[in-house]
Design an enzyme around this catalytic site. Structure first.
Site, PDB file in Angstrom:
ATOM      1  N   LYS A  11       8.922  11.612  -7.504  1.00  0.00           N
ATOM      2  CA  LYS A  11       9.503  10.600  -8.384  1.00  0.00           C
ATOM      3  C   LYS A  11      10.533  11.240  -9.323  1.00  0.00           C
ATOM      4  CE  LYS A  11       5.327   7.732  -8.214  1.00  0.00           C
ATOM      5  NZ  LYS A  11       4.258   7.084  -9.032  1.00  0.00           N
ATOM      6  N   TYR A  51       6.888  -1.654  -4.478  1.00  0.00           N
ATOM      7  CA  TYR A  51       5.831  -1.955  -5.458  1.00  0.00           C
ATOM      8  C   TYR A  51       5.530  -3.451  -5.549  1.00  0.00           C
ATOM      9  CZ  TYR A  51       5.731   2.889  -7.144  1.00  0.00           C
ATOM     10  OH  TYR A  51       5.562   4.249  -7.244  1.00  0.00           O
ATOM     11  N   ASN A 114       3.707  10.284 -13.168  1.00  0.00           N
ATOM     12  CA  ASN A 114       2.748  11.040 -12.365  1.00  0.00           C
ATOM     13  C   ASN A 114       3.347  11.764 -11.159  1.00  0.00           C
ATOM     14  OD1 ASN A 114       3.052   8.842 -10.712  1.00  0.00           O
ATOM     15  ND2 ASN A 114       0.956   8.088 -10.937  1.00  0.00           N
ATOM     16  N   HIS A 117       4.516  10.119  -5.277  1.00  0.00           N
ATOM     17  CA  HIS A 117       3.931   8.966  -4.593  1.00  0.00           C
ATOM     18  C   HIS A 117       3.404   9.398  -3.240  1.00  0.00           C
ATOM     19  CE1 HIS A 117       3.470   4.989  -2.756  1.00  0.00           C
ATOM     20  NE2 HIS A 117       4.029   5.531  -1.690  1.00  0.00           N
ATOM     21  N   GLU A 128       5.969   1.551   4.424  1.00  0.00           N
ATOM     22  CA  GLU A 128       6.800   2.314   3.484  1.00  0.00           C
ATOM     23  C   GLU A 128       7.784   3.228   4.214  1.00  0.00           C
ATOM     24  OE1 GLU A 128       3.993   4.188   0.837  1.00  0.00           O
ATOM     25  OE2 GLU A 128       3.446   2.290  -0.112  1.00  0.00           O
TER      26      GLU A 128
HETATM   27  P1  DAT Z   1      -0.663   5.254  -6.808  1.00  0.00           P
HETATM   28  O1  DAT Z   1       0.715   5.742  -7.139  1.00  0.00           O
HETATM   29  O2  DAT Z   1      -1.710   6.305  -7.087  1.00  0.00           O
HETATM   30  O3  DAT Z   1      -0.769   4.678  -5.431  1.00  0.00           O
HETATM   31  P2  DAT Z   1      -0.699   2.498  -7.771  1.00  0.00           P
HETATM   32  O4  DAT Z   1      -0.212   2.113  -6.421  1.00  0.00           O
HETATM   33  O5  DAT Z   1      -1.901   1.791  -8.316  1.00  0.00           O
HETATM   34  O6  DAT Z   1      -1.021   4.075  -7.830  1.00  0.00           O
HETATM   35  O7  DAT Z   1       0.459   2.331  -8.847  1.00  0.00           O
HETATM   36  C1  DAT Z   1       1.749   2.739  -8.518  1.00  0.00           C
HETATM   37  C2  DAT Z   1       2.355   3.437  -9.703  1.00  0.00           C
HETATM   38  O8  DAT Z   1       2.447   2.540 -10.810  1.00  0.00           O
HETATM   39  C3  DAT Z   1       1.555   4.619 -10.230  1.00  0.00           C
HETATM   40  O9  DAT Z   1       1.766   5.808  -9.489  1.00  0.00           O
HETATM   41  C4  DAT Z   1       2.078   4.734 -11.622  1.00  0.00           C
HETATM   42  C5  DAT Z   1       2.303   3.267 -12.022  1.00  0.00           C
HETATM   43  N1  DAT Z   1       1.132   2.775 -12.750  1.00  0.00           N
HETATM   44  C6  DAT Z   1      -0.058   2.421 -12.214  1.00  0.00           C
HETATM   45  N2  DAT Z   1      -0.911   2.033 -13.176  1.00  0.00           N
HETATM   46  C7  DAT Z   1      -0.247   2.147 -14.346  1.00  0.00           C
HETATM   47  C8  DAT Z   1      -0.577   1.919 -15.711  1.00  0.00           C
HETATM   48  N3  DAT Z   1      -1.761   1.465 -16.075  1.00  0.00           N
HETATM   49  N4  DAT Z   1       0.393   2.170 -16.645  1.00  0.00           N
HETATM   50  C9  DAT Z   1       1.605   2.628 -16.293  1.00  0.00           C
HETATM   51  N5  DAT Z   1       1.976   2.862 -15.013  1.00  0.00           N
HETATM   52  C10 DAT Z   1       1.077   2.633 -14.079  1.00  0.00           C
HETATM   53 MG    MG Z   2      -0.054   2.952  -4.548  1.00  0.00          MG
END
Ligand code: DAT
Ligand code: MG
Length: 151
Positions: A11, A51, A114, A117, A128
């Site tokens: 990212k 997303y 974080n 991805h 994806e």
């Molecule tokens: P992942 O990336 O582990 O698959 P996800 O698909 O639930 O997680 O969410 C996608 C991204 O969205 C994640 O990497 C970071 C952001 N995100 C998720 N939960 C969040 C939160 N509570 N606050 C801010 N950003 C968040």
């Molecule tokens: Mg995800």
């Protein structure tokens, strides 16, 4: 099978922090095969698709803003159980919960930055990969050392 594929992306925070090499290194030394890679500035269209499931979350606008703030490095990695294994290598979504030794657990503090991805299921990975890559951008090649990686 050993031809399972997943989408991994460094990212914008990871690119800015020059962590691209560290991320690639972990997948290489684990034994996975790199079959596609590019640096790009993602637009809102591709991220809205990527997303889609999160579109109603309160953090969604900030997520899209962050993901469009700079270049990302998108990669396709191939190998046995790569979807599941790469999620384990990436670590918990919430960096505060991510175990040391994982990418997020080693390089990040907060869920909103974080670093990386990785697709969360084989079906999502296929979706994806098709979203981020043209099939002509994926390379089929033989790893010379597969007898040391697989039976
Ligand atoms: P992942 O990336 O582990 O698959 P996800 O698909 O639930 O997680 O969410 C996608 C991204 O969205 C994640 O990497 C970071 C952001 N995100 C998720 N939960 C969040 C939160 N509570 N606050 C801010 N950003 C968040
Ligand atoms: Mg995800």
């Amino acid at each position: 099978g050993i031809q399972e594929r997943t989408l991994v992306a460094v990212k914008p925070d990871g690119v800015q922090r020059r962590l691209v090499g560290d991320v690639i290194k972990r997948f290489e030394r684990r034994g996975f095969k790199l079959v596609g890679m590019k640096l790009l500035q993602a637009n809102e269209g591709i991220l809205a698709e990527h997303y889609h499931e999160l579109r109603r979350k309160p953090f969604y606008p900030a997520l899209i803003h962050y993901m469009t703030s700079g270049p990302v490095v998108a990669m396709v990695w191939e190998g046995y159980n790569v979807v599941r294994t790469s999620r384990a290598m990436v670590g918990d979504t919430d960096s505060a919960e991510a175990k040391p030794g994982t990418i997020r657990g080693d390089f990040s503090i907060h869920v909103s930055r974080n670093v990386v991805h990785a697709s969360d299921s084989v079906e999502m990975a296929q979706r994806e990969i098709n979203l981020w890559f043209h099939s002509s951008e994926l390379v089929d090649w033989d790893c010379c050392d597969y007898s040391n990686t697989y039976q």
